[in-house]
Write a protein that holds these residues in place. Structure first.
Motif, short mmCIF file in Angstrom:
data_model
loop_
_atom_site.label_atom_id
_atom_site.label_comp_id
_atom_site.label_asym_id
_atom_site.label_seq_id
_atom_site.Cartn_x
_atom_site.Cartn_y
_atom_site.Cartn_z
N ALA A 1 76.65 -7.92 43.00
CA ALA A 1 75.43 -8.28 43.71
C ALA A 1 74.68 -7.04 44.15
CB ALA A 1 75.76 -9.14 44.92
N GLU A 2 73.38 -7.03 43.90
CA GLU A 2 72.54 -5.92 44.33
C GLU A 2 72.23 -6.08 45.81
OE1 GLU A 2 69.44 -4.56 41.36
OE2 GLU A 2 69.76 -6.62 40.71
N SER A 3 72.36 -5.00 46.55
CA SER A 3 72.03 -5.05 47.97
C SER A 3 70.53 -5.19 48.13
CB SER A 3 72.51 -3.78 48.67
OG SER A 3 71.93 -2.64 48.09
N ASP A 4 70.14 -5.95 49.14
CA ASP A 4 68.71 -6.15 49.39
C ASP A 4 68.08 -4.83 49.81
OD1 ASP A 4 68.89 -8.84 48.83
OD2 ASP A 4 69.33 -9.39 50.91
N SER A 5 66.90 -4.58 49.28
CA SER A 5 66.14 -3.40 49.67
C SER A 5 65.17 -3.80 50.77
CB SER A 5 65.38 -2.82 48.47
OG SER A 5 66.27 -2.43 47.47
N PRO A 6 65.40 -3.37 52.00
CA PRO A 6 64.51 -3.80 53.08
C PRO A 6 63.11 -3.25 52.92
CG PRO A 6 65.99 -2.07 53.84
CD PRO A 6 66.44 -2.45 52.46
N ALA A 7 62.14 -4.02 53.37
CA ALA A 7 60.75 -3.59 53.29
C ALA A 7 60.45 -2.50 54.32
CB ALA A 7 59.81 -4.77 53.49
N THR A 8 61.29 -2.44 55.36
CA THR A 8 61.09 -1.43 56.40
C THR A 8 62.40 -0.69 56.65
OG1 THR A 8 61.68 -2.96 58.19
CG2 THR A 8 59.37 -2.89 57.52
N ARG A 9 62.28 0.52 57.17
CA ARG A 9 63.48 1.27 57.54
C ARG A 9 63.13 2.28 58.63
NH1 ARG A 9 63.82 6.07 53.79
NH2 ARG A 9 62.03 5.92 52.38
N TYR A 10 64.15 2.71 59.36
CA TYR A 10 63.95 3.67 60.43
C TYR A 10 64.18 5.09 59.90
CZ TYR A 10 64.26 -0.39 63.52
OH TYR A 10 64.05 -1.59 64.13
N LEU A 11 63.40 6.02 60.43
CA LEU A 11 63.53 7.43 60.08
C LEU A 11 63.66 8.23 61.37
CD1 LEU A 11 60.69 7.71 57.41
CD2 LEU A 11 63.11 7.32 56.98
N ASP A 12 64.63 9.12 61.42
CA ASP A 12 64.84 9.96 62.61
C ASP A 12 64.60 11.42 62.26
OD1 ASP A 12 66.04 8.06 64.75
OD2 ASP A 12 67.17 7.58 62.94
N TYR A 13 63.89 12.13 63.16
CA TYR A 13 63.59 13.54 62.96
C TYR A 13 63.89 14.31 64.24
CZ TYR A 13 61.11 12.09 58.75
OH TYR A 13 60.80 11.55 57.53
N SER A 14 64.43 15.51 64.05
CA SER A 14 64.66 16.40 65.19
C SER A 14 63.43 17.26 65.43
CB SER A 14 65.88 17.30 64.93
OG SER A 14 67.06 16.53 64.83
N LYS A 15 63.35 17.84 66.60
CA LYS A 15 62.22 18.69 66.95
C LYS A 15 62.02 19.80 65.92
CE LYS A 15 60.49 21.72 70.62
NZ LYS A 15 60.75 22.30 71.98
N GLY A 16 60.81 19.92 65.43
CA GLY A 16 60.47 20.97 64.47
C GLY A 16 60.60 20.57 63.02
N GLU A 17 61.24 19.44 62.73
CA GLU A 17 61.38 19.01 61.34
C GLU A 17 60.06 18.47 60.80
OE1 GLU A 17 66.07 17.83 60.78
OE2 GLU A 17 64.63 16.22 61.15
N VAL A 18 59.80 18.76 59.52
CA VAL A 18 58.57 18.30 58.88
C VAL A 18 58.73 16.84 58.46
CG1 VAL A 18 56.96 18.61 56.97
CG2 VAL A 18 57.97 20.61 58.10
N VAL A 19 57.85 16.00 58.94
CA VAL A 19 57.86 14.58 58.60
C VAL A 19 57.14 14.36 57.28
CG1 VAL A 19 57.14 12.27 59.32
CG2 VAL A 19 57.94 13.93 61.02
#
Length: 526
Positions: A418-436
């Motif tokens: 079974a293929e895992s569902d690909s969510p339409a949304t996801r969370y992204l975390d960045y530390s101070k100074g990282e390029v988004v």
């Protein structure tokens, strides 16, 4: 002195064999680069056997880097060609950074894609057989349907689950249906609550016979073999539309099903359609020397190209979109590119097919070899021998031969991956100074700041930087997606920051379908 640069777009039969032959002939005098969206070569005629479990998925593909020693292989998506500047425009890497690659000679071998928009509902409810992932999905779908049918208490659900439909009775359609029939027969003993008569295998063909490319005698044999194996063949019937529960034909009939495989409706890719090149019959028009009409040092072969076989304007003949012709064209094209760089005369493409053949599954086939017609087991063995011979790389030949040998004695696996569902949304975390996000990227989607903050750096017309702060609740990406353009400005996390990303495709569908949402976004587009 800098070597002439040859850029090849596409890693299918035409592109891979052109690169391989050109590297061998040039003996290091050319700088050859092949650009492909995937890093492996797919042997498409074997995809039905992958779907049916005859072959392991990894055995039907070969890494391009293994096949093309001495050729630069670039994993990227080509989006445009600047013919004046002689540059290929592409998106590369996870961030889809825009790049430009110079060329002296350009080869376009992108093949064709399934144009399911011709039939309402097919884009959402039909499977295709173009790539390894297609074969994988079809195999999973068949096993999933068998599992469901074995336990369900509802007759209508069981009927839909056990009805498998293939649209189109050309080579791909017939071979797909033949392997499906073989697969169902082989795995049926594992499902005690399913009887063979409950399974419907239906192939729908708009013409009056199957395999119309073959002589009528062989076409009739193929039809009889399919029917003997329990396949219903609906001739003179066109596909009209599809829904979640059924496929509809142009004569008003409906067929309840959960599995529809479409092998018709091929057309040029969006990339080819976007180029300032005139298309004929949905393909790039080329000369008999395989050079694109109206462009110098731009070439095209394979399914993407309309390759002439004669000069009769009233009854023109063109090369069929088969692997055999693509390999032959690659041979001629490699010589012509080398001849052009050395100021020599070009070679005209001519090729007479040694034969044409198809596998019907179940140890049966049809073939015409040098005018001699062969059917049954001999044709099936010839088909397998021919394809073993055409497979690139000794390791691939051995793996496929062993798969075929073991399939004669070993049971088919019914493992459902079974293929895992690909969510339409996801969370992204960045530390101070990282390029988004960097400037001039293709936006991955629509971004919302959930916590923390970020800084957007833009460049004003006078060249001075301009800074904007993005706080909780702020968003960006909507306008860039709407206008199909690259992002503006670099965005950097000011502190530990959490974002919500709505994938671009899902975001666009929501925006195009729900006007209140679109109006809300338009009021604050960034």
């Amino acid at each position: 002195m800098q070597k002439p640069k040859v850029v090849i777009i596409g890693g299918g039969f035409g592109g891979m064999f052109t690169a391989k032959k050109l590297h061998k002939l040039s003996q290091g005098d050319l700088d050859i680069e092949l650009i492909s969206k995937i890093n492996y070569f797919v042997y498409q005629p074997l995809l039905p056997e992958v779907a049916a479990g005859t072959l392991n998925p990894q055995d039907a593909v070969t890494p391009l880097r293994n096949l093309l020693k001495g050729v630069q292989v670039r994993l990227a998506e080509v989006t445009d060609v600047d013919f004046d500047a002689k540059q290929v425009v592409l998106l590369q890497g996870q961030r889809k950074i825009l790049q430009r690659v110079d060329y002296d000679h350009l080869v376009i071998t992108t093949g064709q894609v399934a144009n399911l928009s011709l039939f309402p509902g097919f884009e959402h409810h039909s499977l295709t057989m173009k790539d390894l992932s297609d074969a994988y999905r079809l195999r999973n779908r068949v096993i999933e349907c068998m599992e469901m049918a074995d336990v369900t208490r509802f007759p209508d659900i069981k009927q839909r689950a056990l009805t498998f439909v293939v649209g189109g009775a050309g080579f791909s359609g017939v071979e797909t249906m033949g392997e499906l029939a073989e697969m169902v027969d082989r795995i049926l003993p594992e499902y005690p609550n399913i009887q063979r008569h409950e399974i419907r295998l239906v192939i729908i063909q708009i013409g009056h016979r199957v395999l119309p490319e073959l002589p009528e005698h062989l076409s009739e044999y193929a039809l009889n073999q399919l029917e003997k194996r329990g396949v219903e063949v609906w001739l003179n019937t066109g596909i009209h539309s599809a829904t979640q529960h059924a496929v509809y034909t142009n004569d008003g009939r409906s067929l309840p099903t959960r599995t529809i495989v479409t092998t018709i409706g091929n057309g040029p890719s969006e990339f080819v359609k976007s180029l300032p090149i005139a298309l004929q019959r949905g393909r790039i028009a080329v000369s008999a020397e395989l050079e694109v009409i109206g462009l110098s040092n731009v070439w095209s072969i394979g399914d993407a190209a309309l390759v002439p076989l004669n000069t009769d304007q009233e009854s023109p003949l063109y090369a069929p979109p088969t692997a055999q012709f693509a390999v032959a064209q690659a041979e001629v094209l490699a010589h012509n590119i080398l001849h052009r760089t050395r100021g020599q005369n070009l070679v005209t493409f001519t090729h007479k097919a040694a034969g044409i053949m198809a596998s019907l599954g179940g140890g049966r086939g049809v073939a015409e070899i040098y005018g001699r017609r062969v059917t049954g087991i001999p044709a099936w063995l010839i088909w397998r021998a021919a394809y073993i011979g055409m497979l690139p790389g000794l390791a691939t030949k051995i793996r496929v031969a062993l798969d075929w040998f073991f399939d004669l004695f070993m049971p088919r696996t019914i493992v459902y991956m079974a293929e895992s569902d690909s969510p339409a949304t996801r969370y992204l975390d960045y530390s101070k100074g990282e390029v988004v996000q960097h400037a001039n990227e293709v936006p991955a989607g629509f971004y919302i700041v959930l916590s923390g903050s970020a800084t957007q750096e833009l460049e004003r017309p006078d060249g001075e930087p301009e800074y904007h702060e993005l706080r909780v609740g702020d968003s960006w990406g909507s306008r860039a997606l709407k206008e199909h353009r690259l992002t503006h400005g670099k965005i950097t996390a000011r502190e530990d920051t959490k974002l919500l990303l709505v994938n671009s495709g899902d975001f666009q569908r929501l925006r195009n379908s729900y006007e209140p949402f679109n109006e809300l976004l338009s009021a604050g587009d960034k």
